[in-house]
Motif scaffolding. Structure first.
Motif, PDB file in Angstrom:
ATOM      1  N   ASN A 138       0.844  -1.203   0.000  1.00  0.00           N
ATOM      2  CA  ASN A 138       0.000   0.000   0.000  1.00  0.00           C
ATOM      3  C   ASN A 138       0.875   1.247   0.000  1.00  0.00           C
ATOM      4  O   ASN A 138       0.568   2.229  -0.684  1.00  0.00           O
ATOM      5  N   LYS A 139       1.936   1.217   0.779  1.00  0.00           N
ATOM      6  CA  LYS A 139       2.847   2.352   0.876  1.00  0.00           C
ATOM      7  C   LYS A 139       3.501   2.640  -0.485  1.00  0.00           C
ATOM      8  O   LYS A 139       3.592   3.798  -0.907  1.00  0.00           O
ATOM      9  N   TYR A 167       1.005   4.204  -2.760  1.00  0.00           N
ATOM     10  CA  TYR A 167       0.820   5.618  -2.440  1.00  0.00           C
ATOM     11  C   TYR A 167       1.948   6.457  -3.049  1.00  0.00           C
ATOM     12  O   TYR A 167       1.696   7.539  -3.588  1.00  0.00           O
ATOM     13  N   TYR A 194       1.172   6.781  -6.617  1.00  0.00           N
ATOM     14  CA  TYR A 194       0.084   7.751  -6.768  1.00  0.00           C
ATOM     15  C   TYR A 194       0.636   9.184  -6.770  1.00  0.00           C
ATOM     16  O   TYR A 194       0.238  10.013  -7.572  1.00  0.00           O
TER      17      TYR A 194
END
Length: 164
Positions: A112-113, A116, A119
């Motif tokens: 997830n990190k 991100y 992103y």
């Protein structure tokens, strides 16, 4: 193991992503190795990444609620080029099933990190990965729908509906 850009681009999770985009993703991925019989993830655990198989095969197994022995039932088998654990990146829930190595496995994980970071630095590449994950989840849901429909017909026998 050297992560090969063309191997990644040939697989659904990274479809439509340019060479430059793949070059941004590769440093965010972590290489992992598992031995035959190892659990890569367990049902009910918190998860924070998806896994992409480079070598080896795994089985997805789940405890059935109505099974008093708590026996694991196989839902799927994945091999090189397949991804699993992607649902957690979308819904941030506990793992819905366990994944066990059927043989020695080399995998890449994307947390997830890391997503991100992607992103923040390249929204287009991030969006393509999310879209590809959504497509894969949709394909799996369609397969499960077909299995369930077949199971319903087999379990219940033929049904006749009259719509007069």
């Amino acid at each position: 193991m050297i992560i090969k850009r063309d191997f990644l681009q040939a697989n659904a999770l990274f479809g439509g992503i340019s060479d430059d985009g793949i070059n941004e993703i590769i440093p965010l991925m972590k290489e992992e190795h598992y031995s035959k019989g190892d659990f890569i993830m367990r049902e009910g655990e918190d998860g924070d990444c998806l896994h992409f198989l480079m070598e080896g095969t795994v089985e997805v197994v789940k405890k059935m609620e109505d099974d008093p022995d708590g026996e694991l039932h196989r839902l799927a088998e994945f091999g090189p080029g397949d991804a699993f654990g992607e649902m957690e990146l979308i819904d941030i829930q506990k793992r819905s099933a366990s994944v066990r190595a059927l043989e020695d496995v080399a995998a890449l994980s994307l947390s997830n990190k890391a997503m991100y970071k992607l992103y923040k630095c390249d929204l287009k590449v991030y969006t393509m990965i999310i879209l590809n994950i959504a497509r894969e989840i949709s394909r799996r849901l369609r397969r499960m729908d077909a299995i369930m429909a077949h199971s319903e017909c087999t379990d219940l026998g033929p049904t006749h509906h009259h719509f007069d």
